[in-house]
Scaffold this active site. Structure first.
Site, PDB file in Angstrom:
ATOM      1  N   ASP A  73     -26.482  23.827  50.596  1.00  0.00           N
ATOM      2  CA  ASP A  73     -27.692  23.042  50.319  1.00  0.00           C
ATOM      3  C   ASP A  73     -27.515  22.111  49.121  1.00  0.00           C
ATOM      4  O   ASP A  73     -26.541  22.222  48.376  1.00  0.00           O
ATOM      5  CB  ASP A  73     -28.902  23.986  50.112  1.00  0.00           C
ATOM      6  CG  ASP A  73     -28.582  25.199  49.247  1.00  0.00           C
ATOM      7  OD1 ASP A  73     -27.522  25.203  48.586  1.00  0.00           O
ATOM      8  OD2 ASP A  73     -29.391  26.135  49.233  1.00  0.00           O
ATOM      9  N   ASN A 142     -36.990  36.776  47.472  1.00  0.00           N
ATOM     10  CA  ASN A 142     -37.958  36.734  48.587  1.00  0.00           C
ATOM     11  C   ASN A 142     -37.245  36.682  49.949  1.00  0.00           C
ATOM     12  O   ASN A 142     -37.868  36.452  50.973  1.00  0.00           O
ATOM     13  CB  ASN A 142     -38.916  35.542  48.440  1.00  0.00           C
ATOM     14  CG  ASN A 142     -38.200  34.192  48.545  1.00  0.00           C
ATOM     15  OD1 ASN A 142     -36.992  34.135  48.747  1.00  0.00           O
ATOM     16  ND2 ASN A 142     -38.955  33.116  48.403  1.00  0.00           N
ATOM     17  N   HIS A 144     -34.821  34.537  50.856  1.00  0.00           N
ATOM     18  CA  HIS A 144     -34.343  33.236  51.357  1.00  0.00           C
ATOM     19  C   HIS A 144     -32.813  33.173  51.331  1.00  0.00           C
ATOM     20  O   HIS A 144     -32.158  33.831  50.539  1.00  0.00           O
ATOM     21  CB  HIS A 144     -35.007  32.053  50.636  1.00  0.00           C
ATOM     22  CG  HIS A 144     -34.526  31.806  49.239  1.00  0.00           C
ATOM     23  ND1 HIS A 144     -35.389  31.617  48.180  1.00  0.00           N
ATOM     24  CD2 HIS A 144     -33.282  31.677  48.716  1.00  0.00           C
ATOM     25  CE1 HIS A 144     -34.685  31.391  47.084  1.00  0.00           C
ATOM     26  NE2 HIS A 144     -33.414  31.424  47.374  1.00  0.00           N
TER      27      HIS A 144
HETATM   28  C1  F6R Z   1     -28.074  28.344  46.934  1.00  0.00           C
HETATM   29  C2  F6R Z   1     -28.477  29.418  47.853  1.00  0.00           C
HETATM   30  C3  F6R Z   1     -29.632  30.276  47.482  1.00  0.00           C
HETATM   31  C4  F6R Z   1     -29.233  31.351  46.461  1.00  0.00           C
HETATM   32  C5  F6R Z   1     -30.420  32.224  46.083  1.00  0.00           C
HETATM   33  C6  F6R Z   1     -30.062  33.269  45.068  1.00  0.00           C
HETATM   34  O1  F6R Z   1     -27.000  27.596  47.450  1.00  0.00           O
HETATM   35  O2  F6R Z   1     -27.895  29.568  48.886  1.00  0.00           O
HETATM   36  O3  F6R Z   1     -30.143  30.885  48.635  1.00  0.00           O
HETATM   37  O4  F6R Z   1     -28.225  32.154  47.012  1.00  0.00           O
HETATM   38  O5  F6R Z   1     -31.468  31.441  45.601  1.00  0.00           O
HETATM   39  O6  F6R Z   1     -29.853  32.656  43.834  1.00  0.00           O
HETATM   40  P1  F6R Z   1     -29.242  33.469  42.615  1.00  0.00           P
HETATM   41  O7  F6R Z   1     -27.823  33.723  42.952  1.00  0.00           O
HETATM   42  O8  F6R Z   1     -29.378  32.533  41.439  1.00  0.00           O
HETATM   43  O9  F6R Z   1     -30.026  34.725  42.474  1.00  0.00           O
END
Ligand code: F6R
Length: 257
Positions: A73, A142, A144
């Protein structure tokens, strides 16, 4: 997923051991297929993994010479050179530290004039590369994945996303801690794009991820928890530290030494 014979759990005593294990796994995959097509995430989670991987390249134990990468992304409305862009994040943590030719790096362009055409271009680039061999994933608290946010529906393919306040907040550090500077939109691979990878590896650490990891593994398939769709994939590894694994059944929590 505990009932599935294909999901594999790897639980390590701490974040560093988990990052090392993932780096070894990716390095092994590159040994087997030097022109591996590798999907990559940003975020706090993979920083240690990128550090371990670049260390292996420094020591001549792994080479990205023929690897092709696709990131999950990117923010919309900022150029790749913006200090808050995911592209810059990847340059700082991996791309500038390994022998990966720039021409083999694929990224969504947050500066694209026509975001829909940009999403289509990305889908075609993945297809032309022969599809993703290995997709590394992080996970939001959450549930995602990429910027596929919980909600009543999910997009299958690479698409334009309006970011939830929660996601903008968790990215504020990239923009000097200033929420109003975090873009309101992004481009993200869709769930079907991700699920079409040959294999998926989810990396998570810390107790803040324990609840959503347990829901992904033990809960129902739901668009309200996008990562639950990983249950549909035939080849998933979960690389966790004891904190992230702490809400799983005791059998899935067996720690690797
Ligand atoms: C970003 C991505 C997001 C992160 C998620 C967790 O490229 O794929 O889904 O993996 O927001 O972020 P962190 O690792 O900062 O807890």
């Amino acid at each position: 997923m505990t009932d599935s014979v294909t999901a594999r759990f790897h639980v390590y005593p701490n974040e560093r051991a988990a990052a090392r294990a993932l780096a070894r796994h990716v390095s092994d995959a590159i040994q087997v297929k030097p022109d591996l097509v590798l999907g990559l995430p940003t975020g706090r989670t993979p920083v240690g993994f990128y550090h371990e991987l670049s260390g292996m390249v420094d020591h001549g134990r792994c080479s990205f010479r023929s690897v092709r990468t696709f990131n999950l992304d990117e923010f919309l409305g900022i150029p790749p050179t913006h200090p808050g862009s995911y592209r810059r994040f990847m340059e700082a943590h991996l791309f500038n530290r390994v022998d990966l030719p720039a021409s083999q790096i694929n990224f969504l362009n947050g500066d694209a004039r026509d975001p829909e055409a940009e999403c289509e271009r990305y889908e075609q680039a993945i297809a032309q590369a022969g599809g993703l061999d290995v997709q590394i994933l992080g996970i939001g608290t959450n549930g995602h994945i990429g910027f596929n946010e919980p909600g009543p529906r999910l997009e299958a393919r690479t698409h334009l996303v309006t970011l939830k306040l929660e996601s903008r907040r968790s990215n504020a550090a990239l923009f000097g801690g200033q929420l109003d500077r975090v873009p309101t939109e992004a481009l993200s691979m869709g769930m079907a794009t991700i699920l079409q990878a040959e294999s998926l590896i989810l990396l998570a650490h810390g107790e803040s991820k324990a609840g959503c990891i347990a829901a992904v593994v033990h809960g129902p398939l739901t668009t309200e928890l996008p990562a639950s769709f990983l249950q549909l994939h035939h080849d998933v590894d979960l690389i966790l530290d004891t904190g992230a694994a702490s809400a799983l059944t005791s059998e899935a929590q067996t720690v690797q030494r």
